[in-house]
Design a protein around this motif. Sequence first.
Motif, mmCIF file in Angstrom:
data_model
loop_
_atom_site.group_PDB
_atom_site.id
_atom_site.type_symbol
_atom_site.label_atom_id
_atom_site.label_comp_id
_atom_site.label_asym_id
_atom_site.label_seq_id
_atom_site.Cartn_x
_atom_site.Cartn_y
_atom_site.Cartn_z
ATOM 1 N N ALA A 460 0.973 -1.404 0.097
ATOM 2 C CA ALA A 460 -0.231 0.303 0.083
ATOM 3 C C ALA A 460 1.023 1.359 -0.004
ATOM 4 N N SER A 549 -6.040 6.681 -9.753
ATOM 5 C CA SER A 549 -4.988 5.191 -9.878
ATOM 6 C C SER A 549 -4.824 4.966 -8.519
ATOM 7 N N GLY A 552 -6.350 4.424 -5.823
ATOM 8 C CA GLY A 552 -7.346 2.802 -5.468
ATOM 9 C C GLY A 552 -6.737 1.945 -4.522
ATOM 10 N N GLU A 553 -4.820 1.574 -5.920
ATOM 11 C CA GLU A 553 -4.530 0.803 -5.425
ATOM 12 C C GLU A 553 -4.036 0.509 -4.052
ATOM 13 N N ARG A 555 -6.010 1.705 -1.667
ATOM 14 C CA ARG A 555 -6.628 1.264 -0.573
ATOM 15 C C ARG A 555 -7.539 -0.512 -1.178
ATOM 16 N N ALA A 556 -6.986 -1.172 -1.868
ATOM 17 C CA ALA A 556 -7.062 -1.887 -2.017
ATOM 18 C C ALA A 556 -5.769 -3.562 -1.741
ATOM 19 N N ARG A 557 -4.504 -2.327 -1.443
ATOM 20 C CA ARG A 557 -3.931 -3.336 -0.796
ATOM 21 C C ARG A 557 -4.004 -3.492 0.528
ATOM 22 N N GLY A 559 -7.010 -3.289 1.461
ATOM 23 C CA GLY A 559 -8.085 -3.721 1.313
ATOM 24 C C GLY A 559 -9.295 -3.428 2.876
ATOM 25 N N THR A 560 -8.790 -1.914 2.326
ATOM 26 C CA THR A 560 -10.509 -1.156 2.356
ATOM 27 C C THR A 560 -10.749 -0.428 0.934
ATOM 28 N N GLY A 561 -11.541 -1.361 0.442
ATOM 29 C CA GLY A 561 -12.241 -0.749 -1.072
ATOM 30 C C GLY A 561 -12.997 0.413 -0.736
ATOM 31 N N SER A 562 -13.901 0.236 0.268
ATOM 32 C CA SER A 562 -14.632 1.021 0.801
ATOM 33 C C SER A 562 -14.686 2.348 1.604
#
Length: 780
Positions: A460, A549, A552-553, A555-557, A559-562
């Motif tokens: 992240a 971008s 977003g990446e 947050r994906a790493r 684990g908090t996509g929302s």
Amino acid sequence: MRRKPAPGAPSAALPLLAAGLLGASWAGGCRQAGYTRVDEGVYVARAVPGLERAGEQISTARREARGGAAPAAPLPELSVVVDPSTGLGPESFRIRVEEKSIRVEGGGPAGAFYGGLEVARRIREGRAPSTLALERAEPLLPLRLARVGAGLPGLSAEPRAADWKEVLDRLAAARFNVLVARCGQVFPALVRLARFPKAFEGADGDAEGRRAAFRELLAAAEERNLRLVLVLEDSRPPAAFQKHYGVSAADAATMASLEHAYLRECIAELLRAFPRLRGVGPARGALEGLRRPEAEELLGAGFAEGLKTSGGKATLYIEAEADAVLSGASFPAGVEVLREVSLPLVVSQTGGEERGARAAPGLVARFPREVLAPAWPEPSWCQQVSRSCRAAAFGGIAVNVFPRLSSGAAAGAPRPDFERESLFAACLGLSSFEPGLEEGGWALLWRDAAKDRADALRAASAALAGAWPELARFRGGPAWSPLTGRETGSGEGEIRDADPFLSVVELALSRCADPRYATVLEAVAYERAGSPAGPERVLPLAVADGLLSRAGECRARLGTGSPGVPPPIAGFADLAAVEIGALSDLVEHHGRRIRAAVHLLRHAAGLGGAREAALGEAQRAVECWRRAASGAALLREGPLAGIFPDLGRLAAAVEADLRLVASVKTDPIGFQAAATFSGAAAGRLPADFDFRSLRGVLDLGASVLDVPPAGLLEESQHFEAEDFHGAWARRAEVAGFSGEGYVSSGASGKPAALPMRLRLRAEKPGTVHVWVRALAGGGS
């Protein structure tokens, strides 16, 4: 049976072994005189401080790698030796791998110790024995200093409750070789004075216990290639000295001479009693209240002469704060001096940029604690900082580092044991040693700090690593802070602006730090003119898309996509997740604001459909700021209190910015009349183009964009316009004027700096009367 190395064994007695000693033809292997067997197949050169500890690290790593099970096949015999004949420097090493043996060769005890740590690290990574080889590794900077401010054993009457050997292990793993510790009045406990035997009467306390604890600390540090520097907060004689050796207050010169003699003997005896000390020096507090000549005299007659009298090779260490009091004073000849230079850097992943002329080897680049936030240790950034210091010829790098080892309440949860500054400082220490150590070394530090969440947090952090330099090139230049919109101050304590917010309208009219980047205003002018900006230019929307971008990446790493409310901070991993999450929200905030600025000017230029897009992006930017402020509030309640800025105080400015975007009016005629339009239509705008010249021609419905009132040519000149729309001061009653209007007036006359331009807007159909009148004298 394990035999411990003889303490303080001189390096001249180190065994020198031939390079091929461990070849397959040698039947005896290391099972001969000159070696200590640490574990099955692990041998270290005897009587070399620290090597047995390195051997233990290797043995532990071997057991961890196979999960405690017995090896399926005999392991290669592994030895750690000191061999100056290799041509390696004192802290350099290499790892040689042969068919049945692995040999770590150090140019000195420190190099062999570091080589052993490196082999252990590579084994923990799961590497096969045949892949452990390393041709050469050596320090990038000779001095890697870690500064601590906690109560060390022996130096404090009430030292911090901590596993100090574990702390020293962490510092050694990060390749620090000097520990700089601040301390108060330590002389009564640590030294005895022949000339002033009654100086410490009744003040020595548990002197024997403290001396023993300090000697143990020094020995443990030396085993890990760490030398200690003491920075004294208080060098004044105690009350007993004044009682037995004081003179009358009227004889100030004699008293000063006596105090200097006391300090000189204290320092000399301290260094004689503890020869492992690397150096000593004054803190700013030891010089407070002294005039410049008095401070210089104390430094020379007390500290410098004490160093000389001791007969050793200790160093006079001058902290940056103390150096500021001395104002660049010259230091006594015959004494090695190390001076800190506090670097006013903003750590925004853009690299270490030294200021001023090239340094001297006796200067150490110091990174203030405040400078370490907000950023996370990425290999590229840390390497760049160290290489920048080497390029400027600094003799070393110093960072503030100390794990919070005491438990305490922070937002209802215990503070993490290994806070983020410690990790960052450790990574800077690793960066100062090359080659090949950094990547794996960082991974181990992260795993030590964040356990099973380390990989996700590092990924992240890496996702955001490129955001700050991109923003710096687009907006602010090399000193741009990721939390502000403006360049920072040049001195410590001025890391961030008091009012960092920059409105979307100002952003739309600002130039870029890098000429390869097209400004928002240029990009929209090119679009309105129907001519491309050129393939070599980076457009604002491309910058914004890249930032979104990355956020977003990240947050994906994590684990908090929302995006949501950050969790409570219960440990280091939570601390890292909250801070990285807050930074990702700031990255998205800046990306959304850039998009809002583009759509804002598109709407002003009369390009359809841009108003709703500008409002939508501005609203999302506000939401991102609120989330970031929520995370920052949690950080400020915990271990980063006073370091991470208060973003909540800017909430009103961020929300007002949204209202400003909503008020902008479309104005295609004014946009095409602006100089930027003709410049863009003809090609590229000149480098010296003044974007401020657009204000007053380009009407965005906000007073910040209007030309300031022009200087008046007469003493009481008036300009009047009926039904005028603009930002002039309104006058309710003006003689001879029958309608409502906006009027600009003044009392002193001078030529106008800019041509007078009156742009009028009719609010409703019909006949409009406009006149301009100058009044002079009695109103004729």
